[in-house]
Enzyme design. Sequence first.
Site, mmCIF file in Angstrom:
data_model
loop_
_atom_site.group_PDB
_atom_site.id
_atom_site.type_symbol
_atom_site.label_atom_id
_atom_site.label_comp_id
_atom_site.label_asym_id
_atom_site.label_seq_id
_atom_site.Cartn_x
_atom_site.Cartn_y
_atom_site.Cartn_z
ATOM 1 C CB SER A 89 -0.866 0.001 1.269
ATOM 2 O OG SER A 89 -1.509 1.248 1.472
ATOM 3 C CE1 TYR B 11 -4.504 -2.016 4.903
ATOM 4 C CE2 TYR B 11 -3.334 0.045 4.512
ATOM 5 C CZ TYR B 11 -4.001 -1.063 4.026
ATOM 6 O OH TYR B 11 -4.166 -1.222 2.674
#
Length: 261
Positions: free
Chosen positions: A143, A156
């Site tokens: 990401s 995350y």
Amino acid sequence: MTLNGKVAVVTGSNSGIGLGIAQVLAERGAKVVINSFTDRPEDHQLAAQIATDTGSEVTYVAADMSSGDDCRALVEKAKARFGSVDILVNNAGIQHVERIEDFPPEKWDAIIAINLNSAFHTSAAALPMMRAAGWGRIVNIASAHGLTASPFKSAYVAAKHGVVGLSKVTALETAGEGITCNAICPGYVLTPLVEAQIPDQMKTHNMDRETVIREVMLARQPSRQFATTDQIGGTVAFLCSEDAAQITGTTISVDGGWTAL
């Protein structure tokens, strides 16, 4: 850019980015195993539909990606079905947003398990097959948050940074063996999950669709455009091609310029 004869496992792929990747790999000729944690008739029907649309063999295997044993079993089941695993795409992931002091420990554990640990377990299971074949491709879907951070996303961000690090180590351990490992770092991608958030954002900010996308949802993405699942799938397919045989241990950002800021 054909992948005829190759066998690909794509984790977390019955929707969104994973589904887009699986469809592109099947279109390029790969035999594909799609995956999620459910085991419903519609999951198997989805695999059958991709097979019909692409002419490739596609099957569905249920596995809980928070379980190391299930992760390894997924790879073994793919081998039992198709004879090998040549391409591994670690895409499975979940998210939770909360201040660190309020972050539920069980949410932290689940995010680290599914977003990071699963990539370790599937890679550990697939690498012996790739080494035996003298060819392999591991693509880890990280990401933009694997390269930068945002508040309230501690688990995350930690997991995705870990995915980037794991990709580098995997690349170093397999260099010169015909195996590559890279991480793709998407920004905001237009998936059904993101699409479903747009009406609520329009209502909350009293904006029309295009304005709320540009000024709120994509405020950190300089292109002010979503990436698409086809674009992520195309990037994966490129990394699996012989044109990318010397690309390993790196990250490719598909983020509209987010991490260039």
